[in-house]
Design an enzyme around this catalytic site. Sequence first.
Site, PDB file in Angstrom:
ATOM      1  N   GLU A   1     -28.865 -40.387 -28.600  1.00  0.00           N
ATOM      2  CA  GLU A   1     -29.751 -41.541 -28.382  1.00  0.00           C
ATOM      3  C   GLU A   1     -30.607 -41.326 -27.140  1.00  0.00           C
ATOM      4  O   GLU A   1     -30.123 -40.890 -26.097  1.00  0.00           O
ATOM      5  CB  GLU A   1     -28.879 -42.791 -28.227  1.00  0.00           C
ATOM      6  CG  GLU A   1     -29.394 -43.977 -28.991  1.00  0.00           C
ATOM      7  CD  GLU A   1     -29.416 -43.773 -30.498  1.00  0.00           C
ATOM      8  OE1 GLU A   1     -30.512 -43.473 -31.034  1.00  0.00           O
ATOM      9  OE2 GLU A   1     -28.361 -43.894 -31.132  1.00  0.00           O
ATOM     10  N   HIS A   2     -31.888 -41.663 -27.281  1.00  0.00           N
ATOM     11  CA  HIS A   2     -32.873 -41.501 -26.204  1.00  0.00           C
ATOM     12  C   HIS A   2     -32.972 -40.039 -25.753  1.00  0.00           C
ATOM     13  O   HIS A   2     -33.262 -39.761 -24.594  1.00  0.00           O
ATOM     14  CB  HIS A   2     -32.575 -42.439 -25.027  1.00  0.00           C
ATOM     15  CG  HIS A   2     -32.861 -43.880 -25.367  1.00  0.00           C
ATOM     16  ND1 HIS A   2     -34.045 -44.504 -25.038  1.00  0.00           N
ATOM     17  CD2 HIS A   2     -32.148 -44.787 -26.053  1.00  0.00           C
ATOM     18  CE1 HIS A   2     -34.016 -45.766 -25.483  1.00  0.00           C
ATOM     19  NE2 HIS A   2     -32.875 -45.958 -26.108  1.00  0.00           N
TER      20      HIS A   2
ATOM     21  N   SER B   1     -47.794 -57.386 -48.800  1.00  0.00           N
ATOM     22  CA  SER B   1     -46.356 -57.387 -48.520  1.00  0.00           C
ATOM     23  C   SER B   1     -45.707 -58.463 -49.385  1.00  0.00           C
ATOM     24  O   SER B   1     -46.038 -59.645 -49.251  1.00  0.00           O
ATOM     25  CB  SER B   1     -46.097 -57.678 -47.040  1.00  0.00           C
ATOM     26  OG  SER B   1     -44.750 -58.116 -46.893  1.00  0.00           O
TER      27      SER B   1
ATOM     28  N   GLY C   1     -32.754 -52.217 -35.337  1.00  0.00           N
ATOM     29  CA  GLY C   1     -32.687 -50.837 -34.856  1.00  0.00           C
ATOM     30  C   GLY C   1     -32.412 -49.840 -35.969  1.00  0.00           C
ATOM     31  O   GLY C   1     -31.834 -48.777 -35.736  1.00  0.00           O
ATOM     32  N   LEU C   2     -32.829 -50.179 -37.193  1.00  0.00           N
ATOM     33  CA  LEU C   2     -32.579 -49.291 -38.348  1.00  0.00           C
ATOM     34  C   LEU C   2     -33.881 -48.667 -38.864  1.00  0.00           C
ATOM     35  O   LEU C   2     -33.935 -48.157 -39.981  1.00  0.00           O
ATOM     36  CB  LEU C   2     -31.872 -50.070 -39.462  1.00  0.00           C
ATOM     37  CG  LEU C   2     -30.485 -50.609 -39.089  1.00  0.00           C
ATOM     38  CD1 LEU C   2     -29.930 -51.513 -40.187  1.00  0.00           C
ATOM     39  CD2 LEU C   2     -29.502 -49.471 -38.801  1.00  0.00           C
ATOM     40  N   SER C   3     -34.930 -48.709 -38.065  1.00  0.00           N
ATOM     41  CA  SER C   3     -36.205 -48.037 -38.369  1.00  0.00           C
ATOM     42  C   SER C   3     -36.920 -48.597 -39.591  1.00  0.00           C
ATOM     43  O   SER C   3     -37.405 -47.851 -40.449  1.00  0.00           O
ATOM     44  CB  SER C   3     -36.007 -46.529 -38.565  1.00  0.00           C
ATOM     45  OG  SER C   3     -35.564 -45.966 -37.380  1.00  0.00           O
TER      46      SER C   3
ATOM     47  N   GLU D   1     -47.341 -44.652 -35.431  1.00  0.00           N
ATOM     48  CA  GLU D   1     -46.477 -45.559 -34.648  1.00  0.00           C
ATOM     49  C   GLU D   1     -46.903 -45.559 -33.168  1.00  0.00           C
ATOM     50  O   GLU D   1     -47.018 -46.607 -32.531  1.00  0.00           O
ATOM     51  CB  GLU D   1     -45.024 -45.094 -34.771  1.00  0.00           C
ATOM     52  CG  GLU D   1     -44.029 -45.876 -33.967  1.00  0.00           C
ATOM     53  CD  GLU D   1     -43.432 -47.055 -34.717  1.00  0.00           C
ATOM     54  OE1 GLU D   1     -43.288 -46.965 -35.938  1.00  0.00           O
ATOM     55  OE2 GLU D   1     -43.111 -48.062 -34.060  1.00  0.00           O
TER      56      GLU D   1
ATOM     57  N   ASP E   1     -37.102 -41.236 -35.833  1.00  0.00           N
ATOM     58  CA  ASP E   1     -37.048 -42.165 -36.961  1.00  0.00           C
ATOM     59  C   ASP E   1     -37.870 -41.656 -38.142  1.00  0.00           C
ATOM     60  O   ASP E   1     -37.424 -41.689 -39.293  1.00  0.00           O
ATOM     61  CB  ASP E   1     -37.564 -43.549 -36.533  1.00  0.00           C
ATOM     62  CG  ASP E   1     -36.795 -44.096 -35.351  1.00  0.00           C
ATOM     63  OD1 ASP E   1     -35.730 -43.548 -35.021  1.00  0.00           O
ATOM     64  OD2 ASP E   1     -37.267 -45.075 -34.744  1.00  0.00           O
TER      65      ASP E   1
ATOM     66  N   TYR F   1     -37.541 -50.021 -23.110  1.00  0.00           N
ATOM     67  CA  TYR F   1     -37.678 -48.674 -23.691  1.00  0.00           C
ATOM     68  C   TYR F   1     -38.670 -47.875 -22.854  1.00  0.00           C
ATOM     69  O   TYR F   1     -38.409 -46.732 -22.464  1.00  0.00           O
ATOM     70  CB  TYR F   1     -38.144 -48.790 -25.150  1.00  0.00           C
ATOM     71  CG  TYR F   1     -38.157 -47.486 -25.916  1.00  0.00           C
ATOM     72  CD1 TYR F   1     -37.073 -47.095 -26.686  1.00  0.00           C
ATOM     73  CD2 TYR F   1     -39.262 -46.635 -25.871  1.00  0.00           C
ATOM     74  CE1 TYR F   1     -37.079 -45.896 -27.395  1.00  0.00           C
ATOM     75  CE2 TYR F   1     -39.281 -45.435 -26.563  1.00  0.00           C
ATOM     76  CZ  TYR F   1     -38.196 -45.077 -27.333  1.00  0.00           C
ATOM     77  OH  TYR F   1     -38.209 -43.891 -28.029  1.00  0.00           O
TER      78      TYR F   1
HETATM   79  C1  GLA Z   1     -35.992 -45.815 -31.164  1.00  0.00           C
HETATM   80  C2  GLA Z   1     -37.147 -44.830 -31.197  1.00  0.00           C
HETATM   81  C3  GLA Z   1     -36.636 -43.403 -31.385  1.00  0.00           C
HETATM   82  C4  GLA Z   1     -35.552 -43.060 -30.374  1.00  0.00           C
HETATM   83  C5  GLA Z   1     -34.484 -44.164 -30.349  1.00  0.00           C
HETATM   84  C6  GLA Z   1     -33.465 -43.940 -29.280  1.00  0.00           C
HETATM   85  O1  GLA Z   1     -35.368 -45.864 -32.418  1.00  0.00           O
HETATM   86  O2  GLA Z   1     -38.034 -45.153 -32.252  1.00  0.00           O
HETATM   87  O3  GLA Z   1     -37.717 -42.488 -31.283  1.00  0.00           O
HETATM   88  O4  GLA Z   1     -36.083 -42.843 -29.094  1.00  0.00           O
HETATM   89  O5  GLA Z   1     -35.065 -45.451 -30.162  1.00  0.00           O
HETATM   90  O6  GLA Z   1     -32.683 -42.837 -29.566  1.00  0.00           O
END
Ligand code: GLA
Length: 403
Positions: free
Chosen positions: A54-55, A88, A143-145, A179, A191, A243
């Site tokens: 992560e990150h 949509s 946080g699931l993109s 994005e 993501d 972030y």
């Molecule tokens: C979000 C961002 C990713 C990544 C994560 C953390 O999901 O879109 O690019 O940085 O946070 O891992």
Amino acid sequence: MARRLEDNLHHDNSPSVRTTMSDDRTIVDAFSRLTGHAPDGLWRAPGRVNLIGEHTDYNDGFVLPFAIPQAATVAAAPRADGRWRVRSLDLAETGEVGPDQLVPLTHGWQSYVFGVLWALRHDGFLPGGVDLVLSSDVPIGAGLSSSAAIECAVLAACADLFGLDIAPLRRAQLARLAENEYVGAPTGLMDQAASTLCVAGHALLLDCRSCESRQVSLDLDRAGLHVLVIDTKTKHSHVSGEYAARRASCDKACEILGVAALRDVTDLGVLSALPPLEARRVRHVVTENARVLQTVDALDRHDFDTVGALMTASHASMRDDYEITEPSVDLAVETALRHGAVGARMTGGGFGGCVLALVPDDRMAGLDRAVTEAFQAAGYATPETFDAVPSAGAHRVESLRLW
Ligand code: GLA
């Protein structure tokens, strides 16, 4: 950072998986109502969880996400006048632009669609006009993109409709460009890479510096395990600013250490040269990169006890060093570990969202109940859970005879 779709939209966070023919039929019917004709096809791109790493993506490091069954689906067909129109189904809203009306940071949720057109043109591709109808069951704000799923589904549709020869990695990079530049969220590549490149039954090891990737077998069935997603329904209101602040700390540390990216740091001895806050951030990134590689090694050996231990260590690092967890997220992790999880950690950007717990078959029901009860006792919203089955990346939906 501009507010993301995830932050902007109200959504019931339904975890139900919409992959049935009847749901696809609904999208096709809506397309026919909008345009007066059938779509040329349906394309689907998934959300993701990140098993570990992560990150690390924007620090040129390693990530290990996998695609989940929840996905964005688009029905699409070219149109002759060069304009782009998107409806949509979830929001019951329609937007339309011509190619000369592409202005970054101005389109709200439609940015995830029009941003793809903008990115394609930026790269010299000139897709024609297109009608799109979009629906997604990726929970929003968890946080699931959900945003990457939309971008990657639209990109897959355009590439097929206009015969654009774009390699999968480049597709992910273009979706990320949309994005970063059009939506205005300074994220890394993870993501969009997961949504594009993942293969069912596998996690994706991505080296975010070389962009080389490897499919890592994730045979949870054979191990008698599940990756249970616990959506805490918590969202920190300053997530975008936080972030960007984490990125800024990493940049500052690179400057002090004289390295191009934190990927270049492997020796924790350098921490003494940094102010305390930057030292904590760097320690997270350096140890997290190492944990990703150790996790891959453990998966190759089917050693899920080690995978679990690394997940839990990753959570502690996010909590104590990167400082991106929330009390509800920590409670979900602790409760899962107390009730039989082999390992547990928050997944995604942080400040709320989802926890992953690696859970043996026979502990699933009890663990689920324990988390719900713990949340109730703490006065938190009722969490939702689902089984994260490693799924396929972006693809055209085949074998449909719907029109
Ligand atoms: C979000 C961002 C990713 C990544 C994560 C953390 O999901 O879109 O690019 O940085 O946070 O891992």
